[in-house]
Scaffold this motif. Structure first.
Motif, PDB file in Angstrom:
ATOM      1  N   PRO A 265     -12.445  -4.830 -67.475  1.00  0.00           N
ATOM      2  CA  PRO A 265     -11.799  -3.519 -67.430  1.00  0.00           C
ATOM      3  C   PRO A 265     -12.726  -2.454 -66.865  1.00  0.00           C
ATOM      4  CG  PRO A 265     -12.572  -3.950 -69.639  1.00  0.00           C
ATOM      5  CD  PRO A 265     -12.826  -5.209 -68.850  1.00  0.00           C
ATOM      6  N   ASP A 266     -12.145  -1.341 -66.501  1.00  0.00           N
ATOM      7  CA  ASP A 266     -12.912  -0.197 -66.014  1.00  0.00           C
ATOM      8  C   ASP A 266     -13.803   0.355 -67.129  1.00  0.00           C
ATOM      9  OD1 ASP A 266     -13.164   2.091 -63.930  1.00  0.00           O
ATOM     10  OD2 ASP A 266     -12.736   3.103 -65.811  1.00  0.00           O
ATOM     11  N   ILE A 267     -14.937   0.953 -66.746  1.00  0.00           N
ATOM     12  CA  ILE A 267     -15.827   1.559 -67.738  1.00  0.00           C
ATOM     13  C   ILE A 267     -16.351   2.883 -67.181  1.00  0.00           C
ATOM     14  CG2 ILE A 267     -17.840   0.256 -66.945  1.00  0.00           C
ATOM     15  CD1 ILE A 267     -18.688   0.130 -69.976  1.00  0.00           C
ATOM     16  N   SER A 268     -15.431   3.720 -66.679  1.00  0.00           N
ATOM     17  CA  SER A 268     -15.863   4.965 -66.047  1.00  0.00           C
ATOM     18  C   SER A 268     -15.468   6.214 -66.824  1.00  0.00           C
ATOM     19  CB  SER A 268     -15.290   5.057 -64.627  1.00  0.00           C
ATOM     20  OG  SER A 268     -13.879   4.997 -64.658  1.00  0.00           O
ATOM     21  N   VAL A 269     -14.358   6.168 -67.568  1.00  0.00           N
ATOM     22  CA  VAL A 269     -13.862   7.363 -68.255  1.00  0.00           C
ATOM     23  C   VAL A 269     -13.820   7.107 -69.759  1.00  0.00           C
ATOM     24  CG1 VAL A 269     -11.957   9.003 -68.477  1.00  0.00           C
ATOM     25  CG2 VAL A 269     -12.484   8.001 -66.241  1.00  0.00           C
ATOM     26  N   ALA A 274     -11.225  11.968 -71.756  1.00  0.00           N
ATOM     27  CA  ALA A 274      -9.807  11.831 -71.422  1.00  0.00           C
ATOM     28  C   ALA A 274      -8.949  12.586 -72.443  1.00  0.00           C
ATOM     29  CB  ALA A 274      -9.416  10.358 -71.388  1.00  0.00           C
ATOM     30  N   TYR A 275      -9.292  12.437 -73.714  1.00  0.00           N
ATOM     31  CA  TYR A 275      -8.536  13.114 -74.765  1.00  0.00           C
ATOM     32  C   TYR A 275      -8.628  14.634 -74.626  1.00  0.00           C
ATOM     33  CZ  TYR A 275      -7.153  14.767 -79.394  1.00  0.00           C
ATOM     34  OH  TYR A 275      -6.544  15.437 -80.424  1.00  0.00           O
ATOM     35  N   PRO A 567      -0.580   2.430 -67.022  1.00  0.00           N
ATOM     36  CA  PRO A 567      -1.690   2.644 -67.949  1.00  0.00           C
ATOM     37  C   PRO A 567      -1.164   2.756 -69.382  1.00  0.00           C
ATOM     38  CG  PRO A 567      -1.586   4.335 -66.204  1.00  0.00           C
ATOM     39  CD  PRO A 567      -0.275   3.633 -66.231  1.00  0.00           C
ATOM     40  N   GLY A 568      -1.492   1.823 -70.233  1.00  0.00           N
ATOM     41  CA  GLY A 568      -1.136   1.918 -71.639  1.00  0.00           C
ATOM     42  C   GLY A 568       0.179   1.261 -72.003  1.00  0.00           C
ATOM     43  N   ILE A 569       0.407   1.206 -73.323  1.00  0.00           N
ATOM     44  CA  ILE A 569       1.628   0.652 -73.909  1.00  0.00           C
ATOM     45  C   ILE A 569       2.563   1.810 -74.195  1.00  0.00           C
ATOM     46  CG2 ILE A 569       2.587  -0.670 -75.830  1.00  0.00           C
ATOM     47  CD1 ILE A 569      -0.397  -1.570 -76.380  1.00  0.00           C
ATOM     48  N   CYS A 570       3.792   1.735 -73.748  1.00  0.00           N
ATOM     49  CA  CYS A 570       4.743   2.820 -73.974  1.00  0.00           C
ATOM     50  C   CYS A 570       5.424   2.639 -75.340  1.00  0.00           C
ATOM     51  CB  CYS A 570       5.793   2.834 -72.870  1.00  0.00           C
ATOM     52  SG  CYS A 570       6.974   4.200 -72.960  1.00  0.00           S
ATOM     53  N   GLY A 599      -8.179   0.441 -69.458  1.00  0.00           N
ATOM     54  CA  GLY A 599      -7.262   0.495 -68.330  1.00  0.00           C
ATOM     55  C   GLY A 599      -6.463   1.778 -68.300  1.00  0.00           C
ATOM     56  N   LEU A 600      -6.235   2.359 -69.469  1.00  0.00           N
ATOM     57  CA  LEU A 600      -5.511   3.619 -69.587  1.00  0.00           C
ATOM     58  C   LEU A 600      -6.365   4.808 -69.147  1.00  0.00           C
ATOM     59  CD1 LEU A 600      -3.297   5.558 -70.806  1.00  0.00           C
ATOM     60  CD2 LEU A 600      -4.399   5.160 -73.034  1.00  0.00           C
ATOM     61  N   MET A 601      -7.571   4.915 -69.665  1.00  0.00           N
ATOM     62  CA  MET A 601      -8.388   6.115 -69.467  1.00  0.00           C
ATOM     63  C   MET A 601      -8.752   6.370 -68.004  1.00  0.00           C
ATOM     64  SD  MET A 601      -8.397   7.248 -72.468  1.00  0.00           S
ATOM     65  CE  MET A 601      -8.073   6.653 -74.124  1.00  0.00           C
TER      66      MET A 601
END
Length: 741
Positions: A265-269, A274-275, A567-570, A599-601
């Motif tokens: 997974p991404d590890i940038s944000v 993000a919050y 991005p994310g679970i709805c 993956g969301l952030m």
């Protein structure tokens, strides 16, 4: 069953010729020739009943027409009882009754058939439920893992055919061709992907009749002109395995899906930045003030009713919950005001809450804005029941005056269940009649009822929760068709209902301690995770997603109609996966949660890292769009593109920070696990956390003994330690094994 390699020849997307050669289904190296055009070398390695292979097609002379190479498996003794599967795309062959409905679709069902009518879908890729010959042709980007296969209940066996999403720079294709008169089905992997003559497309129909999801659009796929001496290598896995039932089939798929491709997974944000960004945007753009109160909206456009109030689903009544946990100022005040507005202005006499509202008008959920009605998507109030119960548990004093209102909503679910033995998909809230039944739309309702039992002690709430959980288990989970959650896909299979079931079963286990619900939760998780991408899709290099470096690992396909990852679970944080780890100790659940949340952030539009859109402008700061586009369902030019809109993944960002610890410390196993975009470790008695990102952020840390069942709660935020870290900063503390904070 037998294995073949083939070379197909095309004029545009119409197949004009095919050359085939059969292979032994056993280990070895084989050399074959296809029509004097192509020499094929196949290496097969055998591990039990699993064959791992590589077919290298070397062209002896140039091809006169565009072509595609393929590996094919023909299954004999075929019938419609076989469960055909492609992860994130096809469940039970998508073999449902289909109607050509414009978007957004709402199927009109006769009142006398409301409870018994079989599921209806739009014109999505599917095997026919009536015709003897049919097919499904997909590109690798149409699914979460490049795999296709089936489960045979009669033989208690599963078959999976897997490949990589790219071969020699071209996207691969995965297809099934069914011929019932001949009792055969052919499963194929091909490269490049060519959907023959027609394809699935979401947009205007060629005849000008409107905006439809439809499978009869003219295919714009072509093969490839191969030159003499050119070679193309197509890797594949053919896996035969015993499976007592569909639960075993999905568990096996989850264990082997990464055989050829898996990604990090991404590890940038980080969660914190993000919050903070999305929270600021919500205060700036998402609060609607009205006479007598106000509420957090689900979108930002006031001229679009769907972006004002919608219960549950895309965020209504959910989006303020994180502020109740984290904030002590304006955001918290507005979150409390939202709950008051729901009960003072949106709750009907029957206890149900209006599904859609804007500017004093109460709309129904049939998408007919000209004729408001009382039709409600049951998933909306199921979501609302669950998240309102969480808010009451978190703020018992402030919300105490509205306890009777929450009980009225829970009572409405109990009445509906007692009247029908199901809660359907759409109901009329005035008459409390089911308008469209037979779906798992209310999959999260058992979780809400279980929490209401915890709040109020009413045994009917828990009895209904367990009865409804048993129905969903028997009729949907065990049949591998969990559907009806999104309001604009009719009753196509979807990820949202599957994750709703996971939420319900973990909550039922948490509430009752009955091992049955833990078993169901594990099965629901296996099914839900089939909708999550497990590898990093290679976008065309000129696209915004490629330039941004988007990792698709952990992104989630919504449903079988809307063919894009997101991005994310709805609309959940996924903290049910953390609970499953606490209940079982299986690290794979934490890994899945890490992938989904990271993956969301990465998709939040930040000041320093804005997202560029297909509309040729940047997504505003704090917005998250629901597209992570690996499919060409809206046109090949949209692959790797983002739409310029504010969507429900923003709510997932808020929920994740409030419900998922950035670092989870398991004192029993003496290990620390980073879910957030940080590094961590536990060496001796020293716990350390380091921020490798470019952002100053707040990292939440939960120190926990999973064996302490009494510590389980509907949220963990109050128990999380918060640590502020600058870029590159390392934080350390000393822990003693067994300590719980």
């Amino acid at each position: 069953m037998y294995l073949q390699v083939s070379l197909r020849s095309y004029e545009k997307s119409r197949r004009v010729a095919v050359w085939k050669a059969e292979l032994p289904a056993r280990a070895g190296t084989y050399r074959l020739e296809l029509g004097g055009l192509c020499a094929v070398r196949v290496n097969l390695c055998e591990d039990g009943s699993c064959l791992t292979g590589e077919a290298e097609f070397s062209f002896l002379r140039p091809t006169a027409l565009a072509g595609a190479v393929a590996v094919e498996v023909t299954a004999a003794d075929w019938d419609r009882e076989k469960y055909v599967f492609a992860p994130g795309a096809v469940y039970a062959g998508n073999r449902f009754s289909s109607q050509k409905l414009p978007y957004p679709p709402y199927a009109q069902i006769k009142a006398e058939e409301a409870l018994t009518h079989p599921p209806v879908v739009t014109d999505i890729p599917r095997l026919s439920d009536t015709e003897p010959v049919s097919k499904i042709e997909l590109r690798s980007g149409d699914m979460t893992t490049p795999a296709i296969g089936y489960f045979s209940p009669k033989d208690r066996q599963g078959v999976l055919l897997m490949t990589t999403h790219l071969a020699n720079g071209d996207y691969t294709g995965l297809s099934v061709y069914e011929n019932l008169p001949e009792k055969q089905a052919l499963f194929a992997l091909s490269c490049p992907a060519v959907r023959e003559e027609t394809k699935y497309f979401f947009g205007e129909r060629a005849d000008g009749t409107g905006f439809f999801p439809h499978s009869d659009a003219e295919s714009d796929d072509t093969g490839r002109w191969f030159e003499a001496g050119e070679a193309i290598c197509l890797p594949f896995v053919l896996d035969f395995f015993d499976a007592a039932d569909l639960r075993a089939f999905f568990a096996h798929f989850e264990a082997v899906r990464g055989t050829l491709e898996q990604g990090e997974p991404d590890i940038s944000v980080p969660y914190g930045i993000a919050y903070e960004t999305v929270k600021e945007k919500f205060q700036r753009e998402n609060f609607i003030e009205e006479q007598g109160g106000g509420y957090y909206s689900v979108g930002v456009r006031r001229d679009v009713p769907q972006q004002c109030w919608q219960a549950g689903w895309v965020g209504g009544g959910i989006n303020g919950y994180p502020f109740l946990l984290e904030d002590s100022g304006l955001a918290r005040m507005r979150a409390l005001e939202t709950v008051r507005f729901i009960f003072d202005h949106l709750q009907e006499k029957t206890g149900w809450v209006c599904g859609m509202y804007a500017g004093g008008v109460y709309y129904g959920d049939t998408f007919d804005l000209e004729h408001p009605n009382h039709v409600l998507l049951i998933r909306k109030d199921a979501d609302l029941l669950y998240f309102l119960a969480k808010q009451f548990l978190s703020c018992p004093t402030e919300l105490a005056p509205y306890a009777k209102n929450l009980r009225r909503l829970a009572d409405a679910f109990v009445r509906l269940w007692q009247r029908y033995g199901q809660i359907g998909q759409f109901i009329d809230t005035a008459t409390e009649e089911i308008v469209i039944g037979n779906s798992a739309s209310g999959a999260i309702a058992p979780a809400g009822l279980a929490l209401c039992y915890r709040l109020f002690g009413n045994a009917a709430y828990l009895e209904t929760a367990e009865a409804l959980g048993a129905l969903y288990e028997r009729e949907y989970l065990d049949r591998g068709i969990v559907n009806g959650g999104p309001g604009e896909i009719c009753q196509a299979p979807d990820s949202e209902s599957a994750f709703g079931l996971l939420e319900s079963y973990t909550q039922l286990y948490e509430t009752t301690g009955d091992a049955r619900w833990l078993t169901a939760a594990r099965a629901a998780c296996d099914l839900a995770l089939t909708w999550v991408m497990n590898y990093n899709f290679e976008f065309p290099q000129e696209t915004p997603a490629a330039k941004r470096g988007i990792h698709t690992t952990g992104t989630v396909f919504a449903n079988a109609q809307n063919k894009h990852s997101a991005p994310g679970i709805c609309t959940l944080s996924g903290n049910s996966l953390l609970k499953l780890y606490r209940f079982t100790g299986e690290e794979a659940y934490l890994e899945a949660l890490r992938n989904i949340t990271r993956g969301l952030m990465q998709c939040v539009s930040l000041r320093e890292r804005p997202i560029y859109c297909l509309e040729k402008r940047y997504l505003p700061v704090g917005y998250v769009n629901e597209r992570c586009q690996t499919s060409d369902w809206e046109g090949k030019e949209t692959i790797g593109g983002f739409l310029c809109g504010s969507n429900w993944p923003e709510v997932c960002v808020l929920l994740t920070y409030a419900e998922v610890p950035g670092v989870y410390v398991d004192t029993a196993a003496h290990r620390a696990f980073a879910l957030d975009a940080v590094d961590c470790g536990w060496e001796g008695d020293l716990l350390w956390v380091e921020n490798p990102t470019a952002y100053e952020t707040t990292v939440t840390i939960l120190t926990d003994d999973p064996g302490d069942v009494g510590a389980v709660t509907c949220n963990y935020f109050a128990a999380m330690q918060q640590v502020r870290l600058k870029p590159g900063q390392r934080w350390e503390t000393r822990l003693e094994t067994g300590n719980t904070q």
